[in-house]
Design an enzyme around this catalytic site. Structure first.
Site, PDB file in Angstrom:
ATOM      1  N   LYS A  20     -38.681  -6.327  48.187  1.00  0.00           N
ATOM      2  CA  LYS A  20     -38.557  -4.943  48.653  1.00  0.00           C
ATOM      3  C   LYS A  20     -39.278  -3.991  47.677  1.00  0.00           C
ATOM      4  O   LYS A  20     -39.656  -4.400  46.576  1.00  0.00           O
ATOM      5  CB  LYS A  20     -37.066  -4.594  48.766  1.00  0.00           C
ATOM      6  CG  LYS A  20     -36.290  -5.473  49.767  1.00  0.00           C
ATOM      7  CD  LYS A  20     -34.832  -5.045  49.809  1.00  0.00           C
ATOM      8  CE  LYS A  20     -33.962  -6.019  50.570  1.00  0.00           C
ATOM      9  NZ  LYS A  20     -32.537  -5.613  50.546  1.00  0.00           N
ATOM     10  N   TYR A  60     -34.195  -4.611  60.512  1.00  0.00           N
ATOM     11  CA  TYR A  60     -32.756  -4.562  60.222  1.00  0.00           C
ATOM     12  C   TYR A  60     -31.930  -4.208  61.465  1.00  0.00           C
ATOM     13  O   TYR A  60     -30.830  -3.685  61.334  1.00  0.00           O
ATOM     14  CB  TYR A  60     -32.484  -3.561  59.097  1.00  0.00           C
ATOM     15  CG  TYR A  60     -32.747  -4.106  57.712  1.00  0.00           C
ATOM     16  CD1 TYR A  60     -32.139  -5.284  57.277  1.00  0.00           C
ATOM     17  CD2 TYR A  60     -33.565  -3.429  56.807  1.00  0.00           C
ATOM     18  CE1 TYR A  60     -32.350  -5.780  55.991  1.00  0.00           C
ATOM     19  CE2 TYR A  60     -33.783  -3.923  55.516  1.00  0.00           C
ATOM     20  CZ  TYR A  60     -33.169  -5.101  55.125  1.00  0.00           C
ATOM     21  OH  TYR A  60     -33.371  -5.594  53.849  1.00  0.00           O
ATOM     22  N   PHE A  68     -25.038   2.561  56.122  1.00  0.00           N
ATOM     23  CA  PHE A  68     -26.175   2.567  55.194  1.00  0.00           C
ATOM     24  C   PHE A  68     -27.514   2.309  55.894  1.00  0.00           C
ATOM     25  O   PHE A  68     -28.562   2.279  55.248  1.00  0.00           O
ATOM     26  CB  PHE A  68     -25.961   1.541  54.076  1.00  0.00           C
ATOM     27  CG  PHE A  68     -25.705   0.139  54.566  1.00  0.00           C
ATOM     28  CD1 PHE A  68     -26.763  -0.695  54.917  1.00  0.00           C
ATOM     29  CD2 PHE A  68     -24.405  -0.343  54.677  1.00  0.00           C
ATOM     30  CE1 PHE A  68     -26.529  -1.993  55.374  1.00  0.00           C
ATOM     31  CE2 PHE A  68     -24.164  -1.643  55.144  1.00  0.00           C
ATOM     32  CZ  PHE A  68     -25.229  -2.459  55.486  1.00  0.00           C
ATOM     33  N   ARG A  96     -31.498 -18.553  50.252  1.00  0.00           N
ATOM     34  CA  ARG A  96     -30.389 -17.594  50.088  1.00  0.00           C
ATOM     35  C   ARG A  96     -29.632 -17.861  48.784  1.00  0.00           C
ATOM     36  O   ARG A  96     -29.133 -16.938  48.147  1.00  0.00           O
ATOM     37  CB  ARG A  96     -29.430 -17.683  51.278  1.00  0.00           C
ATOM     38  CG  ARG A  96     -30.039 -17.284  52.608  1.00  0.00           C
ATOM     39  CD  ARG A  96     -30.028 -15.808  52.851  1.00  0.00           C
ATOM     40  NE  ARG A  96     -28.693 -15.242  52.920  1.00  0.00           N
ATOM     41  CZ  ARG A  96     -28.438 -13.963  53.247  1.00  0.00           C
ATOM     42  NH1 ARG A  96     -29.441 -13.139  53.543  1.00  0.00           N
ATOM     43  NH2 ARG A  96     -27.215 -13.506  53.275  1.00  0.00           N
ATOM     44  N   THR A 102     -25.360 -10.615  48.366  1.00  0.00           N
ATOM     45  CA  THR A 102     -25.927  -9.314  48.739  1.00  0.00           C
ATOM     46  C   THR A 102     -25.706  -8.271  47.649  1.00  0.00           C
ATOM     47  O   THR A 102     -26.617  -7.510  47.307  1.00  0.00           O
ATOM     48  CB  THR A 102     -25.288  -8.833  50.065  1.00  0.00           C
ATOM     49  OG1 THR A 102     -25.534  -9.833  51.062  1.00  0.00           O
ATOM     50  CG2 THR A 102     -25.872  -7.517  50.517  1.00  0.00           C
ATOM     51  N   ARG A 113     -30.950 -11.992  42.349  1.00  0.00           N
ATOM     52  CA  ARG A 113     -30.224 -10.714  42.277  1.00  0.00           C
ATOM     53  C   ARG A 113     -29.288 -10.684  41.073  1.00  0.00           C
ATOM     54  O   ARG A 113     -29.090  -9.636  40.443  1.00  0.00           O
ATOM     55  CB  ARG A 113     -29.451 -10.473  43.568  1.00  0.00           C
ATOM     56  CG  ARG A 113     -30.353 -10.088  44.749  1.00  0.00           C
ATOM     57  CD  ARG A 113     -29.580 -10.125  46.040  1.00  0.00           C
ATOM     58  NE  ARG A 113     -30.349  -9.670  47.196  1.00  0.00           N
ATOM     59  CZ  ARG A 113     -29.978  -9.880  48.449  1.00  0.00           C
ATOM     60  NH1 ARG A 113     -28.850 -10.554  48.714  1.00  0.00           N
ATOM     61  NH2 ARG A 113     -30.712  -9.429  49.455  1.00  0.00           N
ATOM     62  N   ASN A 123     -31.373  -4.203  45.701  1.00  0.00           N
ATOM     63  CA  ASN A 123     -31.184  -5.624  45.357  1.00  0.00           C
ATOM     64  C   ASN A 123     -32.463  -6.452  45.485  1.00  0.00           C
ATOM     65  O   ASN A 123     -32.417  -7.674  45.549  1.00  0.00           O
ATOM     66  CB  ASN A 123     -30.001  -6.222  46.132  1.00  0.00           C
ATOM     67  CG  ASN A 123     -30.220  -6.201  47.640  1.00  0.00           C
ATOM     68  OD1 ASN A 123     -31.300  -5.852  48.112  1.00  0.00           O
ATOM     69  ND2 ASN A 123     -29.208  -6.599  48.383  1.00  0.00           N
ATOM     70  N   HIS A 126     -35.252  -9.708  50.127  1.00  0.00           N
ATOM     71  CA  HIS A 126     -34.655 -10.079  51.417  1.00  0.00           C
ATOM     72  C   HIS A 126     -34.946 -11.547  51.702  1.00  0.00           C
ATOM     73  O   HIS A 126     -36.036 -12.028  51.396  1.00  0.00           O
ATOM     74  CB  HIS A 126     -35.251  -9.232  52.551  1.00  0.00           C
ATOM     75  CG  HIS A 126     -34.892  -9.762  53.903  1.00  0.00           C
ATOM     76  ND1 HIS A 126     -33.708  -9.447  54.523  1.00  0.00           N
ATOM     77  CD2 HIS A 126     -35.531 -10.652  54.725  1.00  0.00           C
ATOM     78  CE1 HIS A 126     -33.635 -10.099  55.686  1.00  0.00           C
ATOM     79  NE2 HIS A 126     -34.733 -10.828  55.825  1.00  0.00           N
ATOM     80  N   GLU A 137     -37.833 -13.096  62.255  1.00  0.00           N
ATOM     81  CA  GLU A 137     -38.440 -12.282  61.191  1.00  0.00           C
ATOM     82  C   GLU A 137     -39.872 -12.721  60.897  1.00  0.00           C
ATOM     83  O   GLU A 137     -40.748 -11.874  60.666  1.00  0.00           O
ATOM     84  CB  GLU A 137     -37.559 -12.349  59.936  1.00  0.00           C
ATOM     85  CG  GLU A 137     -36.233 -11.603  60.155  1.00  0.00           C
ATOM     86  CD  GLU A 137     -35.201 -11.789  59.061  1.00  0.00           C
ATOM     87  OE1 GLU A 137     -34.098 -11.222  59.210  1.00  0.00           O
ATOM     88  OE2 GLU A 137     -35.458 -12.498  58.077  1.00  0.00           O
TER      89      GLU A 137
HETATM   90  N1  UDP Z   1     -26.926  -2.976  52.005  1.00  0.00           N
HETATM   91  C1  UDP Z   1     -26.529  -1.779  51.461  1.00  0.00           C
HETATM   92  N2  UDP Z   1     -25.185  -1.515  51.370  1.00  0.00           N
HETATM   93  C2  UDP Z   1     -24.252  -2.399  51.787  1.00  0.00           C
HETATM   94  C3  UDP Z   1     -24.666  -3.629  52.353  1.00  0.00           C
HETATM   95  C4  UDP Z   1     -26.019  -3.893  52.442  1.00  0.00           C
HETATM   96  O1  UDP Z   1     -27.354  -0.968  51.060  1.00  0.00           O
HETATM   97  O2  UDP Z   1     -23.050  -2.115  51.671  1.00  0.00           O
HETATM   98  C5  UDP Z   1     -28.354  -3.271  52.090  1.00  0.00           C
HETATM   99  C6  UDP Z   1     -28.808  -4.270  51.024  1.00  0.00           C
HETATM  100  O3  UDP Z   1     -30.084  -3.869  50.566  1.00  0.00           O
HETATM  101  C7  UDP Z   1     -28.897  -5.563  51.791  1.00  0.00           C
HETATM  102  C8  UDP Z   1     -29.367  -5.071  53.157  1.00  0.00           C
HETATM  103  O4  UDP Z   1     -28.651  -3.851  53.354  1.00  0.00           O
HETATM  104  O5  UDP Z   1     -29.797  -6.491  51.174  1.00  0.00           O
HETATM  105  C9  UDP Z   1     -29.103  -5.995  54.312  1.00  0.00           C
HETATM  106  O6  UDP Z   1     -27.728  -6.297  54.353  1.00  0.00           O
HETATM  107  P1  UDP Z   1     -27.245  -7.787  54.627  1.00  0.00           P
HETATM  108  O7  UDP Z   1     -25.771  -7.738  54.823  1.00  0.00           O
HETATM  109  O8  UDP Z   1     -28.071  -8.414  55.688  1.00  0.00           O
HETATM  110  O9  UDP Z   1     -27.505  -8.499  53.189  1.00  0.00           O
HETATM  111  P2  UDP Z   1     -28.591  -9.586  52.732  1.00  0.00           P
HETATM  112  O10 UDP Z   1     -28.839 -10.497  53.900  1.00  0.00           O
HETATM  113  O11 UDP Z   1     -29.829  -8.846  52.306  1.00  0.00           O
HETATM  114  O12 UDP Z   1     -27.948 -10.291  51.562  1.00  0.00           O
HETATM  115 MG    MG Z   2     -29.277 -10.058  55.879  1.00  0.00          MG
END
Ligand code: UDP
Ligand code: MG
Length: 162
Positions: A20, A60, A68, A96, A102, A113, A123, A126, A137
């Site tokens: 990102k 997204y 958010f 992952r 996350t 992370r 973070n 992705h 994707e």
């Molecule tokens: N995110 C955020 N606040 C939250 C949860 C998620 O800003 O409380 C953002 C964060 O950058 C995250 C992205 O939204 O990576 C996508 O969320 P997801 O739950 O899909 O997490 P990921 O798959 O990236 O771990």
């Molecule tokens: Mg995700």
């Protein structure tokens, strides 16, 4: 040996990984790529792009009801993103694991992370969360001709000959 390669080919998966804008701006591209590369996964597509906000919203779309969502899409479209496709056995799930939870506060040390980020809104990376999202994707970010199929010299050492 050919037989062994064919057997592995059947188990190969591809996943979409993106660094990102925060990861790019912080100079973490090489650090992050090296973790996937050293593991033994194979890079099959890569490009640096500044996505539009509309494109970020598509990426997204599953999160559009979350509070958010708007800030997240603003952020993803605020600068260069390094979009990649990585290939390997179990790469979707293990990618992952390499990335970590996350929320970086909950990511284990040793994960990307966990080692390199502090807050959930920044973070740095992705990764697709399953086979269906990986397919969607990859199709959203890349044209078929941007995916490069090749045999890596390392494959027989990473997977064994059969
Ligand atoms: N995110 C955020 N606040 C939250 C949860 C998620 O800003 O409380 C953002 C964060 O950058 C995250 C992205 O939204 O990576 C996508 O969320 P997801 O739950 O899909 O997490 P990921 O798959 O990236 O771990
Ligand atoms: Mg995700």
């Amino acid at each position: 040996m050919l037989q062994g390669q064919e057997a592995h080919a059947a188990e190969m998966e591809r996943t979409f990984i993106a660094i990102k804008p925060d990861g790019v701006q912080r100079g973490l591209i090489a650090e992050i790529i090296s973790r996937f590369e050293r593991k033994g996964f194979k890079l099959v597509a890569i490009k640096l792009v500044v996505p539009s906000k509309e494109f970020a919203q598509k990426h997204y779309h599953d999160l559009k009801e979350r509070p958010f969502f708007n800030g997240l899409c603003e952020f993803l479209s605020s600068g260069p993103v390094l979009a990649m496709v990585w290939e390997g056995e179990g790469v979707i799930k293990y990618g992952r694991k390499l990335i970590g939870a996350t929320d970086p506060q909950k990511s284990e040390p040793g994960t990307i992370r966990g080692d390199l980020a502090v807050v959930v809104g920044r973070n740095i990376i992705h990764g697709s969360d399953g086979p269906e999202t990986a397919k969607d994707e990859i199709n959203l970010w890349f044209k078929p001709q941007e995916l490069v199929s090749y045999t890596s010299n390392a494959e027989k050492w990473v997977y064994g000959a059969n």
